[in-house]
Design a protein around this motif. Sequence first.
Motif, PDB file in Angstrom:
ATOM      1  N   GLN A 155       0.805  -1.216   0.000  1.00 38.82           N
ATOM      2  CA  GLN A 155       0.000   0.000   0.000  1.00 38.82           C
ATOM      3  C   GLN A 155       0.840   1.269   0.000  1.00 38.82           C
ATOM      4  O   GLN A 155       0.430   2.287  -0.571  1.00 38.82           O
ATOM      5  CB  GLN A 155      -0.961   0.012   1.189  1.00 38.82           C
ATOM      6  N   ARG A 184       1.614   1.837  -3.485  1.00 34.99           N
ATOM      7  CA  ARG A 184       0.402   2.262  -4.191  1.00 34.99           C
ATOM      8  C   ARG A 184       0.169   3.765  -4.015  1.00 34.99           C
ATOM      9  O   ARG A 184      -0.120   4.481  -4.993  1.00 34.99           O
ATOM     10  CB  ARG A 184      -0.791   1.470  -3.655  1.00 34.99           C
ATOM     11  N   TYR A 197      -6.931  -0.275   0.154  1.00 35.93           N
ATOM     12  CA  TYR A 197      -5.689  -0.552  -0.558  1.00 35.93           C
ATOM     13  C   TYR A 197      -5.816  -1.548  -1.701  1.00 35.93           C
ATOM     14  O   TYR A 197      -4.808  -1.921  -2.306  1.00 35.93           O
ATOM     15  CB  TYR A 197      -4.641  -1.057   0.432  1.00 35.93           C
TER      16      TYR A 197
END
Length: 373
Positions: free
Chosen positions: A5, A8, A333
Amino acid sequence: MGGGQLGRMFVHAAQAMGYFTAVLDPDEASPAGRVSHHHVRTGYLDPQGLDALARVSAAITTEFENVPAEALARLARTRPVAPGADAVAIAQDRAREKAHFVRCGARCAPHAVIETPQQLAAVPAALLPGVLKTARLGYDGKGQVRVRDAAGLAAAWESLQRVPCVLEQLLPLAAECSVVLARGRDGQVVHLPVQRNLHRDGILAVTEVHDAVLPPDTATAAVAAARDIAAGMGYVGVLCVEFFLLQDGSFVVNEMAPRPHNSGHYSIDACDVSQFDLQVRALAGLPLVQPRQHSPAFMLNLLGDLWLRQGDTQREPDWAALLALPGMHLHLYGKVEARRGRKMGHLTVTAPTVAAARERALQAAALLGIEPF
């Protein structure tokens, strides 16, 4: 490097500034890989994968500290890499990390390194009770055992397979806090406001950030210590330094993370420059600016337990009811499987005042089934 995450959210920040992105991660369903322009699906030490990443990249960073330092060193032969392999290697080893803190003049908890039976036998009695932590690969409370006496210490070391460890004396804690900073190649440093953190079962549960979160002198001293730690490594990029606040008002350095940090996620919604914006700027060699927090904020971690409240059957929380509350900023996420203790997302709650932000955060916690704080 890394497809979780943190990667990301870095990818989203980079793409918002017009950059193309590439992620190296072996998991085809990795959160960062699924939203990036390129996804190199190999292991972190695969030479062909590393070369493929380098070919499409102008600069390279990492989203977690357990990426092998040798992979970063290989990439640095042809591309700018930040943070560098040496800094990441320090963060990967608690013994080296403690030694670095001491060199930088930062106060640590009294501790001892245990790598041999002789070192185990020589541990001073004053360090007990304490916490035995594996020197490498520990995170979110993993690789840690509380010990009361010498017999418990010996048993704990056996349970950890006699790997190199650090024993830290238990101290009278009042709270925990963290400092997220960014340092450029020219040595310029900026930082987010100091964050107060609550952990449960070794995992960050709640972060709160506002003007009254810590005494001003304590916050200033923590920022100064974090800056010295970064400068001592010639660090480039985003760095988080975590502190224990003691009951006498002083603090000790706990550990550092050479990347954006869970406790800095609130900055996406409560600051004009987020920790991920700073990571992009540091990597690209762009000017760093001091972030400004425009709203008091509380950040709640959303663990997989919230999806499994009815047993082992995965069920989505009631997001509609949550988002009916004012000041809710929900971040999920993209992880398809919920597991207990797994970070599935976070919620940042903002409001014009600290009291209103706290009240709304507690409302959100009650709605989701999170223990109040």
